[in-house]
Design an enzyme around this catalytic site. Structure first.
Site, PDB file in Angstrom:
ATOM      1  N   ASP A   1     -14.120  -1.666   5.394  1.00  0.00           N
ATOM      2  CA  ASP A   1     -13.126  -0.719   5.847  1.00  0.00           C
ATOM      3  C   ASP A   1     -13.236  -0.935   7.602  1.00  0.00           C
ATOM      4  OD1 ASP A   1     -11.232   1.058   5.995  1.00  0.00           O
ATOM      5  OD2 ASP A   1     -12.566   2.593   6.685  1.00  0.00           O
TER       6      ASP A   1
ATOM      7  N   ARG B   1       0.790  -1.194  -0.092  1.00  0.00           N
ATOM      8  CA  ARG B   1      -0.026  -0.132   0.201  1.00  0.00           C
ATOM      9  C   ARG B   1       0.743   1.274   0.066  1.00  0.00           C
ATOM     10  NH1 ARG B   1      -4.382   1.981   4.745  1.00  0.00           N
ATOM     11  NH2 ARG B   1      -5.912   2.448   3.206  1.00  0.00           N
TER      12      ARG B   1
ATOM     13  N   ARG C   1      -3.037  13.558   6.192  1.00  0.00           N
ATOM     14  CA  ARG C   1      -3.205  13.459   7.730  1.00  0.00           C
ATOM     15  C   ARG C   1      -2.970  12.016   8.207  1.00  0.00           C
ATOM     16  NH1 ARG C   1      -7.990  10.347   7.951  1.00  0.00           N
ATOM     17  NH2 ARG C   1      -8.969  10.392   5.988  1.00  0.00           N
TER      18      ARG C   1
HETATM   19  O1  0GZ Z   1      -9.502   7.483   5.895  1.00  0.00           O
HETATM   20  C1  0GZ Z   1      -8.581   6.961   6.730  1.00  0.00           C
HETATM   21  O2  0GZ Z   1      -8.457   7.723   8.087  1.00  0.00           O
HETATM   22  C2  0GZ Z   1      -8.296   5.688   6.605  1.00  0.00           C
HETATM   23  C3  0GZ Z   1      -7.238   5.409   7.352  1.00  0.00           C
HETATM   24  C4  0GZ Z   1      -6.648   4.070   7.184  1.00  0.00           C
HETATM   25  C5  0GZ Z   1      -5.159   3.706   7.806  1.00  0.00           C
HETATM   26  O3  0GZ Z   1      -4.742   4.368   8.824  1.00  0.00           O
HETATM   27  O4  0GZ Z   1      -4.714   2.799   7.173  1.00  0.00           O
HETATM   28  O5  0GZ Z   1      -6.872   3.307   6.333  1.00  0.00           O
HETATM   29  C6  0GZ Z   1      -8.143   3.457   5.654  1.00  0.00           C
HETATM   30  O6  0GZ Z   1      -8.633   2.836   4.713  1.00  0.00           O
HETATM   31  C7  0GZ Z   1      -8.658   4.879   5.503  1.00  0.00           C
END
Ligand code: 0GZ
Length: 304
Positions: A257, A124, A130
């Site tokens: 998610d 990934r 953020r």
């Molecule tokens: O939008 C987010 O805050 C978020 C964060 C994470 C992560 O911290 O990996 O993963 C996601 O799929 C979405």
């Protein structure tokens, strides 16, 4: 180690409804995470948030409750490039989970092979400011070239406004590329407006690009929230997801998610999130591609 959650943190929904929508046999939740538990798998020092724990056993219980056959577990940024919790979950899953990790350029080939044996099939790259500090593009290109040799793919997470600037980097990636959460469109803008059109063009012109039609609870502005039995949640997201589903039926995935990091407004009932699926994939054929055929081709090609 003891961790204190980020102030205002919303914990995952403890007793989700049984979905009314019956998932097709073999359905894959192709985007979910494990968090810790922090006492066993400490959160990374460079993390931008500290979540509640969300263990592999809790994830597998949710999988069974909702009616999914398999999970794809994606490395969450709160664990940085320490994939210990994720690999442990894969190894405990009895082959029912595959994974997407985060690595740095110093990783050895042996380590990559060990991850592959555990069920990892992708890395990934995160560009959401953020969530992560900046990683130089040449480091990511080097990683992409190495994992391409293993047959892995790259998962990218970015904000819609950043797509123009990232376009050349993304289109040069040598692997299948999977976009998290539809590239985070601003769903208060028109579905046929220039911003979402650019995302559709990105998929149209690059046949290696896939998209997850996930996270309506994150993208929705108008709701209604997937709570209290709501059967028509997040209506403003539906036209966006439907558009991608109908134009690219062979390159879409769906995931819960869970455990939904960083939500600020509400925590959805995951059972009702499953009930959102037929709104974006109305026909059984679309549902089978989104939930079974596509994720199996990408993550379990040997069973496909
Ligand atoms: O939008 C987010 O805050 C978020 C964060 C994470 C992560 O911290 O990996 O993963 C996601 O799929 C979405």
């Amino acid at each position: 180690m003891e961790f204190t959650k980020t102030p205002g943190w919303l914990d995952w929904y403890a007793s989700p409804a049984k979905p009314r929508f019956q998932l097709p046999p073999g359905a894959v939740d192709a985007h979910c995470h494990v968090f810790g538990p922090g006492a066993e798998f400490p959160y990374a020092p460079e993390r931008k948030y500290t979540p509640c724990d969300a263990s592999k056993d809790q994830l597998f219980a949710l999988r069974d409750h909702l009616g999914f056959a398999r999970n794809v577990i994606v490395q969450a940024t709160c664990h940085g490039a320490d994939n210990g919790a994720l690999l442990d979950a894969l190894q405990s899953s009895g082959g029912k989970a595959r994974g997407v990790v985060t690595v740095r350029r110093g990783i050895s080939d042996d380590e990559l092979w060990r991850m592959h044996a555990a069920g990892v099939r992708g890395v990934r790259f995160n560009f959401v400011k953020r969530l992560v500090d900046f990683t130089p593009k040449d480091e990511l290109q080097e990683i992409a070239a190495r994992i391409a040799k293993l047959g892995w793919h790259v998962v990218i997470y970015f904000e819609a406004a950043d797509l123009p600037e990232l376009w050349d980097f993304f289109t040069a990636l040598p692997t299948t590329v999977v976009v998290d959460h539809m590239g985070r469109p601003d769903v208060s803008k028109p579905v046929d407006g220039p911003e979402f059109e650019l995302f559709l063009r990105f998929m149209r012109e690059n046949a290696n690009v896939w998209s997850k039609l996930s996270c309506p609870e994150r993208l929705s502005v108008t709701g209604p929230r997937a709570l209290d039995g709501e059967q028509a949640a997040y209506r403003d997201v539906v036209p966006f997801a439907r558009r991608v589903m109908s134009e690219f039926p062979d390159r879409v995935l769906w995931g819960t998610d869970w455990p939904h990091p960083n939500l600020k407004d509400h925590m959805p009932d995951d059972g009702l999130l499953v009930d959102f699926i037929p709104h974006i994939a109305p026909t059984p054929e679309q549902q089978r591609r989104l939930l079974v055929d596509n994720p199996m081709r990408l993550y379990w090609p040997e069973l496909d």
